[in-house]
Design a protein around this motif. Sequence first.
Motif, PDB file in Angstrom:
ATOM      1  N   LEU A 148      40.095 -40.693  22.513  1.00  0.00           N
ATOM      2  CA  LEU A 148      39.392 -39.487  22.928  1.00  0.00           C
ATOM      3  C   LEU A 148      38.253 -39.131  21.978  1.00  0.00           C
ATOM      4  O   LEU A 148      37.204 -38.656  22.398  1.00  0.00           O
ATOM      5  N   THR A 149      38.462 -39.349  20.674  1.00  0.00           N
ATOM      6  CA  THR A 149      37.444 -38.995  19.694  1.00  0.00           C
ATOM      7  C   THR A 149      37.427 -40.012  18.558  1.00  0.00           C
ATOM      8  O   THR A 149      38.461 -40.538  18.166  1.00  0.00           O
ATOM      9  N   SER A 150      36.244 -40.256  18.036  1.00  0.00           N
ATOM     10  CA  SER A 150      36.089 -41.124  16.870  1.00  0.00           C
ATOM     11  C   SER A 150      35.713 -40.311  15.634  1.00  0.00           C
ATOM     12  O   SER A 150      35.374 -40.881  14.595  1.00  0.00           O
ATOM     13  N   ASP A 151      35.772 -38.977  15.747  1.00  0.00           N
ATOM     14  CA  ASP A 151      35.418 -38.112  14.627  1.00  0.00           C
ATOM     15  C   ASP A 151      36.337 -38.391  13.433  1.00  0.00           C
ATOM     16  O   ASP A 151      37.557 -38.221  13.529  1.00  0.00           O
ATOM     17  N   GLU A 152      35.751 -38.813  12.322  1.00  0.00           N
ATOM     18  CA  GLU A 152      36.533 -39.250  11.160  1.00  0.00           C
ATOM     19  C   GLU A 152      37.438 -38.148  10.632  1.00  0.00           C
ATOM     20  O   GLU A 152      38.601 -38.393  10.267  1.00  0.00           O
ATOM     21  N   SER A 153      36.938 -36.929  10.607  1.00  0.00           N
ATOM     22  CA  SER A 153      37.699 -35.812  10.060  1.00  0.00           C
ATOM     23  C   SER A 153      38.935 -35.505  10.899  1.00  0.00           C
ATOM     24  O   SER A 153      40.036 -35.310  10.365  1.00  0.00           O
ATOM     25  N   THR A 154      38.770 -35.465  12.206  1.00  0.00           N
ATOM     26  CA  THR A 154      39.887 -35.164  13.108  1.00  0.00           C
ATOM     27  C   THR A 154      40.928 -36.282  13.080  1.00  0.00           C
ATOM     28  O   THR A 154      42.134 -36.027  13.023  1.00  0.00           O
ATOM     29  N   VAL A 155      40.464 -37.511  13.098  1.00  0.00           N
ATOM     30  CA  VAL A 155      41.377 -38.659  13.066  1.00  0.00           C
ATOM     31  C   VAL A 155      42.129 -38.702  11.738  1.00  0.00           C
ATOM     32  O   VAL A 155      43.333 -38.981  11.697  1.00  0.00           O
ATOM     33  N   ARG A 156      41.425 -38.395  10.638  1.00  0.00           N
ATOM     34  CA  ARG A 156      42.068 -38.383   9.324  1.00  0.00           C
ATOM     35  C   ARG A 156      43.183 -37.338   9.260  1.00  0.00           C
ATOM     36  O   ARG A 156      44.285 -37.605   8.769  1.00  0.00           O
ATOM     37  N   LEU A 157      42.899 -36.148   9.779  1.00  0.00           N
ATOM     38  CA  LEU A 157      43.904 -35.089   9.775  1.00  0.00           C
ATOM     39  C   LEU A 157      45.116 -35.490  10.607  1.00  0.00           C
ATOM     40  O   LEU A 157      46.262 -35.279  10.195  1.00  0.00           O
ATOM     41  N   ALA A 158      44.868 -36.056  11.785  1.00  0.00           N
ATOM     42  CA  ALA A 158      45.979 -36.473  12.641  1.00  0.00           C
ATOM     43  C   ALA A 158      46.830 -37.531  11.946  1.00  0.00           C
ATOM     44  O   ALA A 158      48.064 -37.479  11.973  1.00  0.00           O
ATOM     45  N   LYS A 159      46.171 -38.473  11.300  1.00  0.00           N
ATOM     46  CA  LYS A 159      46.890 -39.562  10.640  1.00  0.00           C
ATOM     47  C   LYS A 159      47.824 -39.031   9.561  1.00  0.00           C
ATOM     48  O   LYS A 159      49.014 -39.379   9.513  1.00  0.00           O
ATOM     49  N   VAL A 160      47.314 -38.159   8.697  1.00  0.00           N
ATOM     50  CA  VAL A 160      48.155 -37.622   7.630  1.00  0.00           C
ATOM     51  C   VAL A 160      49.186 -36.659   8.198  1.00  0.00           C
ATOM     52  O   VAL A 160      50.324 -36.580   7.717  1.00  0.00           O
ATOM     53  N   GLY A 161      48.824 -35.936   9.259  1.00  0.00           N
ATOM     54  CA  GLY A 161      49.776 -35.038   9.897  1.00  0.00           C
ATOM     55  C   GLY A 161      50.984 -35.786  10.427  1.00  0.00           C
ATOM     56  O   GLY A 161      52.134 -35.357  10.241  1.00  0.00           O
ATOM     57  N   PHE A 162      50.734 -36.910  11.089  1.00  0.00           N
ATOM     58  CA  PHE A 162      51.841 -37.723  11.601  1.00  0.00           C
ATOM     59  C   PHE A 162      52.675 -38.305  10.458  1.00  0.00           C
ATOM     60  O   PHE A 162      53.900 -38.373  10.548  1.00  0.00           O
ATOM     61  N   GLN A 163      52.016 -38.713   9.385  1.00  0.00           N
ATOM     62  CA  GLN A 163      52.736 -39.287   8.246  1.00  0.00           C
ATOM     63  C   GLN A 163      53.682 -38.265   7.618  1.00  0.00           C
ATOM     64  O   GLN A 163      54.857 -38.556   7.350  1.00  0.00           O
ATOM     65  N   VAL A 164      53.163 -37.060   7.381  1.00  0.00           N
ATOM     66  CA  VAL A 164      53.986 -36.024   6.757  1.00  0.00           C
ATOM     67  C   VAL A 164      55.084 -35.554   7.719  1.00  0.00           C
ATOM     68  O   VAL A 164      56.219 -35.310   7.312  1.00  0.00           O
ATOM     69  N   ALA A 165      54.753 -35.470   9.008  1.00  0.00           N
ATOM     70  CA  ALA A 165      55.766 -35.077  10.002  1.00  0.00           C
ATOM     71  C   ALA A 165      56.918 -36.066  10.025  1.00  0.00           C
ATOM     72  O   ALA A 165      58.088 -35.673  10.128  1.00  0.00           O
ATOM     73  N   LYS A 166      56.607 -37.331   9.911  1.00  0.00           N
ATOM     74  CA  LYS A 166      57.640 -38.359   9.909  1.00  0.00           C
ATOM     75  C   LYS A 166      58.591 -38.182   8.724  1.00  0.00           C
ATOM     76  O   LYS A 166      59.802 -38.407   8.837  1.00  0.00           O
ATOM     77  N   GLU A 167      58.040 -37.742   7.596  1.00  0.00           N
ATOM     78  CA  GLU A 167      58.852 -37.538   6.400  1.00  0.00           C
ATOM     79  C   GLU A 167      59.656 -36.236   6.460  1.00  0.00           C
ATOM     80  O   GLU A 167      60.767 -36.164   5.923  1.00  0.00           O
ATOM     81  N   GLN A 168      59.103 -35.206   7.111  1.00  0.00           N
ATOM     82  CA  GLN A 168      59.666 -33.857   7.008  1.00  0.00           C
ATOM     83  C   GLN A 168      60.457 -33.391   8.234  1.00  0.00           C
ATOM     84  O   GLN A 168      61.317 -32.533   8.095  1.00  0.00           O
ATOM     85  N   PHE A 169      60.124 -33.892   9.398  1.00  0.00           N
ATOM     86  CA  PHE A 169      60.773 -33.370  10.618  1.00  0.00           C
ATOM     87  C   PHE A 169      62.159 -33.985  10.785  1.00  0.00           C
ATOM     88  O   PHE A 169      62.404 -35.111  10.399  1.00  0.00           O
TER      89      PHE A 169
END
Length: 200
Positions: free
Chosen positions: A179-200
């Motif tokens: 949907l988007t190639s925006d580096e900032s949005t993709v970066r946030l999603a990537k780290v968000g998924f990583q931390v969610a995997k550790e914490q949820f």
Amino acid sequence: SAITLICKNNENIGNETDSLKNAFVEIDAVLPTSESSENAKSQIIAFLKTHPDALHRTCLDGHLTGSAAIVDHTGERILIMLHKKLQIWIQPGGHADGDGNLPRVALREATEETGIDGLEILTPGIDCDVHVIPARSDEPEHLHLDVRYLIRAPRNSVVKRNHESVEMRWLNFGELTQLTSDESTVRLAKVGFQVAKEQF
């Protein structure tokens, strides 16, 4: 030492307002998740040292914002909005408007923009970003100094978007990058998924 993320709700984030000192504490605590985020964090801190009014929109050079990667209870999908004014796909967020408690800002904006009940924010922040907001008839070009958090949405969340978005979608990482190639949005999603995997 290990980094612990503490899950908080809106009632116990605290009552500090209009405190640039509090904002400094929150920014300093952001996890070192990427070089881009660390560079933005340094830029934000330098900006705040020369702009004591950076919590307010009246600071025309730029101002602090809080936003969030809202991830579903499985940790596998992120909620992204098509912003009405900017016409880009981004995460929910908005202006601090004088509140130096940046987790509270991010949670407030996420709740207002998605209409989801029971959102939970995790602290400290997971990303920083500095981006240019183009000039419009009512404001000059300026910077948004964005501190970003991870928010967990409850099971069976119901999205009731407000006037600030045209559309909202739950997406996995592959769908987001289509949907988007925006580096900032993709970066946030990537780290968000990583931390969610550790914490949820």
